[in-house]
Each structure stands twice: as C-alpha cells, then as structure tokens.
Design a protein around this motif. Structure first.
Motif, PDB file in Angstrom:
ATOM      1  N   LEU A  32      49.107  38.488  75.434  1.00 34.87           N
ATOM      2  CA  LEU A  32      49.915  39.133  76.460  1.00 34.87           C
ATOM      3  C   LEU A  32      51.324  38.549  76.425  1.00 34.87           C
ATOM      4  O   LEU A  32      51.496  37.350  76.198  1.00 34.87           O
ATOM      5  N   SER A  33      52.320  39.405  76.634  1.00 33.32           N
ATOM      6  CA  SER A  33      53.713  38.952  76.632  1.00 33.32           C
ATOM      7  C   SER A  33      54.385  39.336  77.940  1.00 33.32           C
ATOM      8  O   SER A  33      53.856  40.150  78.711  1.00 33.32           O
ATOM      9  N   GLY A  34      55.571  38.792  78.177  1.00 31.17           N
ATOM     10  CA  GLY A  34      56.332  39.100  79.385  1.00 31.17           C
ATOM     11  C   GLY A  34      57.405  40.139  79.176  1.00 31.17           C
ATOM     12  O   GLY A  34      58.283  40.301  80.036  1.00 31.17           O
ATOM     13  N   ASP A  35      57.362  40.859  78.059  1.00 31.87           N
ATOM     14  CA  ASP A  35      58.405  41.851  77.786  1.00 31.87           C
ATOM     15  C   ASP A  35      58.446  42.916  78.880  1.00 31.87           C
ATOM     16  O   ASP A  35      57.421  43.323  79.412  1.00 31.87           O
ATOM     17  N   GLY A  36      59.643  43.389  79.170  1.00 34.68           N
ATOM     18  CA  GLY A  36      59.833  44.460  80.146  1.00 34.68           C
ATOM     19  C   GLY A  36      60.309  44.002  81.501  1.00 34.68           C
ATOM     20  O   GLY A  36      60.799  44.809  82.295  1.00 34.68           O
ATOM     21  N   GLY A  37      60.181  42.713  81.803  1.00 35.81           N
ATOM     22  CA  GLY A  37      60.597  42.233  83.115  1.00 35.81           C
ATOM     23  C   GLY A  37      62.080  42.398  83.368  1.00 35.81           C
ATOM     24  O   GLY A  37      62.503  42.728  84.490  1.00 35.81           O
ATOM     25  N   ARG A  47      50.020  42.882  74.191  1.00 34.70           N
ATOM     26  CA  ARG A  47      49.965  43.725  75.380  1.00 34.70           C
ATOM     27  C   ARG A  47      51.086  43.324  76.340  1.00 34.70           C
ATOM     28  O   ARG A  47      51.456  42.164  76.405  1.00 34.70           O
ATOM     29  N   VAL A  48      51.579  44.290  77.099  1.00 38.13           N
ATOM     30  CA  VAL A  48      52.765  44.057  77.937  1.00 38.13           C
ATOM     31  C   VAL A  48      52.481  44.485  79.379  1.00 38.13           C
ATOM     32  O   VAL A  48      52.860  45.579  79.791  1.00 38.13           O
ATOM     33  N   PRO A  49      51.844  43.636  80.161  1.00 39.66           N
ATOM     34  CA  PRO A  49      51.450  44.029  81.524  1.00 39.66           C
ATOM     35  C   PRO A  49      52.610  44.380  82.438  1.00 39.66           C
ATOM     36  O   PRO A  49      52.440  45.187  83.366  1.00 39.66           O
ATOM     37  N   LEU A  50      53.799  43.811  82.215  1.00 38.93           N
ATOM     38  CA  LEU A  50      54.935  44.148  83.069  1.00 38.93           C
ATOM     39  C   LEU A  50      55.454  45.554  82.792  1.00 38.93           C
ATOM     40  O   LEU A  50      56.308  46.059  83.523  1.00 38.93           O
ATOM     41  N   LEU A  51      54.920  46.207  81.744  1.00 41.35           N
ATOM     42  CA  LEU A  51      55.254  47.603  81.466  1.00 41.35           C
ATOM     43  C   LEU A  51      54.093  48.538  81.741  1.00 41.35           C
ATOM     44  O   LEU A  51      54.098  49.696  81.313  1.00 41.35           O
ATOM     45  N   ASP A  52      53.069  48.044  82.444  1.00 40.67           N
ATOM     46  CA  ASP A  52      52.023  48.933  82.942  1.00 40.67           C
ATOM     47  C   ASP A  52      52.693  50.046  83.743  1.00 40.67           C
ATOM     48  O   ASP A  52      53.507  49.773  84.634  1.00 40.67           O
ATOM     49  N   HIS A  53      52.366  51.301  83.454  1.00 42.19           N
ATOM     50  CA  HIS A  53      53.157  52.386  84.039  1.00 42.19           C
ATOM     51  C   HIS A  53      53.019  52.456  85.558  1.00 42.19           C
ATOM     52  O   HIS A  53      53.963  52.843  86.255  1.00 42.19           O
ATOM     53  N   LYS A  54      51.858  52.066  86.081  1.00 42.67           N
ATOM     54  CA  LYS A  54      51.705  52.061  87.541  1.00 42.67           C
ATOM     55  C   LYS A  54      52.617  51.018  88.178  1.00 42.67           C
ATOM     56  O   LYS A  54      53.224  51.251  89.234  1.00 42.67           O
ATOM     57  N   LEU A  55      52.725  49.860  87.523  1.00 41.87           N
ATOM     58  CA  LEU A  55      53.622  48.813  88.014  1.00 41.87           C
ATOM     59  C   LEU A  55      55.074  49.251  87.894  1.00 41.87           C
ATOM     60  O   LEU A  55      55.883  49.057  88.816  1.00 41.87           O
TER      61      LEU A  55
END
Length: 634
Positions: free
Chosen positions: A362-367, A511-519
C-alpha cells in the motif's frame, strides 16, 4: 494484478494470429510472471499475464462464463468483490472460483455497461460479449491501472496494459504526434488520452468504450468524475473525525490478499497515515519498506524509522547511492514513451526492495492532489488573491512586461525570484497554473523547437490540455479547480504512471487507498478552507491524524523523492548530456533548435543557470528515441 492484451476485428470475423497475440502478451511478462495464456476465436483474441494475488488456485484468465459466450480479461483488483459475489449469487449466478475476475464477468452479464458503477477498486477491463457482438472496455475512476489502444488502418482494434504490447503489432504506426511532443516538454509526460504516437491512445480515467462489430467506433464515454459537491456545513472537529474514519475504512477495504502484504513508508504524512491505519487493523506487525540516501540532504529515513518504531512494524531499509543514474536507459524502456519525472529512480528502487518482502504494497499516493498538499497550491491561491483584485487588462499591462523583463534569478534568495510570479499574475487562473507547473515555459518551448517543427504544431499549445479539463470541471472554486486539473493530468499522467511501471517491473502490486473513489468523492465535498488553511496544506488531514502520528511527521517541511540532477549534469553525467543533447540523433529529428540546446548545456555547466529540469526532459526524450531506433532495427 497482471497485464492484458487483445485484438478485435471491428469489421467481421477475420482470423487472429495466435503467434502475434502471444508476442504482444509476452512483452508484459514482467506484469504477471506467475501464469499466462491466450484465447482466440474468429475476430477476437485475448491475452493475459497473471500476478497471483487473490484465489491463487483458480481465477485464471482469459475467463469465460459457463455458456462460453462472454469472456473477460482484467488487470487490477476489485476490493468489494465478495459483496458483489454475494449479490450476484442472489441474482442466480453460479460461481466456479473465488476470484474478483469472475465477479467482473457476471457483473457485465447482470448490468451491462452499468457494471462499472458497482466496482470499487483499480482496474482496466475488456469484455467480449459474443451474443451482442460487443467489446466493452473500461478504466478505473482515478486511472490507477493503464489501458492503451489503437485502431489500425485495416479495422483491427488492439489494446494492452502497456504501450510496448501495442508496438509488438506490425500494423501500429509509430509516427510521433507533434502535439504530444509539445505536451511532453510542457508537462514532462504525455497526458491522457494521447500517447507519443499519433495512432495510439490511452483510455482516460473514468472512461469506457463500447465497440460493436460493423459499426463506427464511437468516442470514449465518461462514466465517472470527481463530483466536488459541497457537504452540508460541518465543524472542523467533525470533519477531522469523519475523515479519519473514512481513511481507515478505505485502507481496510484494500487489505484483502492471499500473498504477503505491506506498505511503503517514506516518513511523509500520507504513507505514515496509511501505515498507522494498517497497524490498527491487524494483529500482526505491518511490513514496511523504506529507502535511505547516502546524501543526507535527500534522506528521510529517520522519519520513516520514527513511525516504524511507534507502530512496531517489520521495517526494512536499504541505502541507495544518491548517484543512481545508471537507471536512465532502464527507465526509457520501462515507460515506453518520453517520461521526465526523475523521482522514477528512487521509486524503482523502493519497489525493488519491497518485492523482496511482499507481493502487495500500500502507498500514500494521491494525498497531495486530494487534500491540497503541494506547495504550488498555496502559491497559486496567493497569486489568485492578488489576481482577483486587479482588472485583467491592468494585470496584463503591468505584470506582463514585469514578467518579460525581470531577470531569471535561480541563484538569488527566493524573495527576489519573482519572474515566474509576475508571469503568472498576467494570466488567468488556468493559464497561470499551467505556467507554474510547466517544466519548460512557453517562451522556452518556443526557442526549443525548430521553425519547421513549430509549423507542424499549427499554433497548438499544451495549455489546451488544461483548458479542456477546466471547461468540463464540476467546480468553479479556485483551489478545487486546480486540484481537479491535477487529478486529470499530473496524477494519472505522472504519479500513477510512475508507480505502475516501476512496481510492475518487479511484479509488485501497489494499492492506493487515498485514491479509493468513495474517499475521493467525500473529500472533494469538503470546503477548500479545510484543505488549505493559513498556508497549511492538507490541514484537515493533518488534524485528523494528530491522534495517530507525531507532530514532527505531520508538520515538518514537505520533502519529495528527489535526485541531484544539477550536480549530475555538471559532474558524472556531463559528457552524457553533451553527447545526447548536442549529438547527431536529436539534430536529425528536425524537432529541435540545436543552438538553444547548446545554450542550455553551456549555461548549466557554467553554473550561471540551473537548467537541470529542462536538460533531464530532453535527455529522457533522446533516450526514448534511441529505444525507438533500436526497436526499428530489431
């Protein structure tokens, strides 16, 4: 995670050459070294390379339904596949595997094109429906996974996860698109939906394409966009609390894997927040990976170690020589088209390290894009505050000449480096932002290109890319607008491209959880004043993480993955720069003004100017051209 390819006859049922399809598929072996297969029938061919992450025993692709009349190839992960499976079983569909691929297959059968609205994840999908004589293709909301395609002169439609798979088809024209060259030297990458080749395209994030045999190929259709629809007013405390809950939920949704899983940990806010959330969701220590640099000016490993100690992670660090320029030619082959983000070098190394320990990271990309973390957002908003108080005609007449004649003072203290600010203030918000993010300004590109090449551009400017997105933006709030522009250009074209190619080169799924579309949807509804407040970017995110991370992690000065280009070009890469920029190959393209290239090199070498970013951009273009020539020779 994997690589997909396909050939589709838009005019009928001509035979598909299995050997050609296999060659296209094998160009992406690195994306899926575990398994690979192809499938052909009259008019249709699918290929797939698999990196096994979920349902290791089954889930092979290409996958067909029980009747054999609907097939799919799919790259990515669907995080809500278990919920989808249960819903589809309730509709009468029988599942033969425990894979997310089969959930995609039956979702198409149940809902057709609308199936994409049910998917939560990162994906590039191609579905062949023989009954309807339709090929349906879609790319995920934010563009985490790539999708390239081309329509050949003979009516064959080809697609793949990387541009190299399309290049393996002899029917693809490799004529370079002049407007893509102009875009590249402005942005440092070729933004969607273009590729460097005029005959190939990228399917843009949140778009789908339905091709029917015997019918004209339509334009891709947008199926999702970032809404930027403001929430009902909430307090800062409530917003911070809900944001933390939503980030945790997004992280939790992405922890499904049947293989070892971990996280990148740079020591910055975003990756540290992801690790903090992961640590609270499992009983086992999180596997974390960091790289350290010998040159302390570029090293953040101490901050990463602080977070690792706090959460007792299984932390792995490798030290990289700051002079890691041996990867230059590797990168040119990796990205398939000109790509000028030098942080691809440390990204490649951290993916290489992570793959020794895990298969999924998992990465922090998108924040930064989501929550206004870039310094340029603060500067742009400060400029826009001035811009909004002065009539446009007066701004142009005052700041235009100031920007033109004020000296470029890279060597001076920052307070005296006002040229770019003056130039931006003479423009409107979109043009000013474009000017601020451009690697080479309009004036530099004007001098960079030869007269004949500028003629081929026919007046086209890379600004048109941002103008087009701004015209379609769902918001007129200044900060939200420039975030939206980055989400359509920089995020998919640079950041996600960098991570996808660097990770898949090592068969690592990121995987990029900060780019989850719901978030992303929820964050976009927050007031801009909660994202950028009193000069503090990611304000509400930092507030939401104060219970989880030390103050020094949250509020220290932002530091990115940087490499010492300026020193390289005056030292160990000096001759390489001269050979590349002043050599025969670039001159013979007819694209460049050779006298200006010489000026770039000589002024940088002398120390009078720091032209490291423009030189790197030209250097990577030359490396791409050499790979092209090698491919043509082969």
């Amino acid at each position: 995670m994997c690589g997909i390819v396909g050939i589709f006859d838009t005019r009928g049922q001509r035979a598909i050459d299995p050997a050609l399809l296999s060659r296209m598929n094998e160009t992406q072996h690195h994306r899926g070294p575990d398994e690979g297969d192809i499938y052909t029938e009259p008019g249709v061919g699918f290929g797939h390379r698999r990196l096994s992450v979920i349902d290791l025993a089954s889930g092979q692709q290409p996958m067909f339904n029980a009747a054999g009349d609907v097939g799919v190839v799919f790259n990515g992960e669907i995080y809500n596949y278990r919920e989808l499976t249960a819903e589809l079983e309730g509709l009468g569909f029988a599942f033969r595997t425990n894979s997310d691929t089969e959930a995609v297959l039956h979702a198409w059968e149940a809902w057709g094109e609308a199936c994409v609205h049910r998917l939560r994840g990162m994906f590039a999908i191609a579905v062949w429906d023989r009954k309807q004589q339709v090929m349906f293709m879609a790319r995920d909301h934010m563009g985490v996974k790539p999708f390239f395609y081309a329509v050949l002169p003979d009516g064959m439609f080809i697609f793949g996860s990387e541009l190299k798979s399309l290049r393996a088809h002899p029917g693809l024209s490799r004529e370079i698109d002049p407007t893509a060259v102009e875009d590249y030297f402005a942005y440092g990458y070729v933004p969607e939906p273009k590729t460097i080749y005029g005959g190939a395209r990228k399917l843009a994030p949140g778009y789908c394409l339905t091709v029917r045999i015997g019918q004209p190929i339509p334009a891709p259709k947008q199926w999702w966009d970032v809404p930027f629809k403001l929430h009902e007013k909430m307090t800062e405390q409530d917003a911070a609390g809900e944001l933390a809950v939503r980030v945790r939920e997004a992280v939790q949704s992405q922890l499904k894997a049947d293989v070892p899983l971990g996280a990148f940990l740079s020591g910055g806010v975003d990756s540290s927040a992801v690790v903090a959330m992961m640590a609270g969701l499992g009983s086992e220590p999180v596997n974390t990976c960091s790289i350290a640099f010998k040159d302390k000016a570029f090293d953040e490993s101490e901050y990463a170690a602080t977070v690792a100690r706090q959460y007792n992670t299984n932390h792995h660090v490798e030290t990289v020589d700051t002079d890691d320029y041996a990867l230059l030619d590797t990168l040119a082959g990796l990205y398939d088209e000109p790509y000028a983000d030098s942080s691809a070098i440390p990204t490649y190394r951290v993916c290489q390290l992570a793959r020794k320990r895990v298969t999924v990271a998992l990465s922090g990309d998108g924040g930064d894009e989501n929550l206004a973390g870039y310094r340029r957002y603060r500067l742009t908003m400060a400029e826009d505050a001035v811009r909004s108080r002065i009539p446009p005609a007066l701004r142009r007449s005052v700041f235009g000449p100031l920007g033109k004649y004020y000296p470029k003072a890279d060597w001076a203290p920052r307070v005296f480096r006002a040229k770019t600010t003056f130039e931006s203030l003479a423009r409107d918000l979109v043009e000013g932002y474009f000017h601020g993010v451009s690697i080479m300004s309009d004036a530099m590109r004007e001098r960079l290109f030869s007269d004949s090449f500028r003629g081929r551009l026919q007046g086209y400017s890379a600004l048109e890319v941002m103008r087009g997105h701004a015209a379609r933006a769902p918001t007129d709030d200044p900060l939200s607008l420039i975030q939206y522009l980055d989400m359509k250009t920089y995020l998919p074209g640079d950041i996600l491209t960098k991570v996808d190619r660097a990770s898949m080169a090592h068969a690592l799924e990121v995987r990029v959880p900060l780019l989850d579309h719901k978030l992303v949807e929820w964050i976009s509804g927050l007031s801009s004043s909660l994202k950028l407040k009193d000069g503090e970017g990611k304000y509400i995110f930092k507030k939401s993480m104060e219970r989880h991370l030390p103050h020094d992690i949250l509020y220290r000065k932002k530091q990115g993955f940087a490499v010492p280009l300026a020193a390289w070009f005056r030292g160990p890469l000096r001759q390489r720069v001269r050979d590349s920029l002043l050599g025969r190959d670039l001159a013979e393209t007819g694209i460049f003004n050779v006298a200006f290239l010489r000026e770039l090199v000589e002024q940088h070498e002398s120390g009078r100017r720091d032209y490291s970013a423009p030189i790197w951009t030209v250097l990577m273009f030359e490396a791409f051209l050499r790979k092209e020539l090698e491919g043509a020779g082969a």
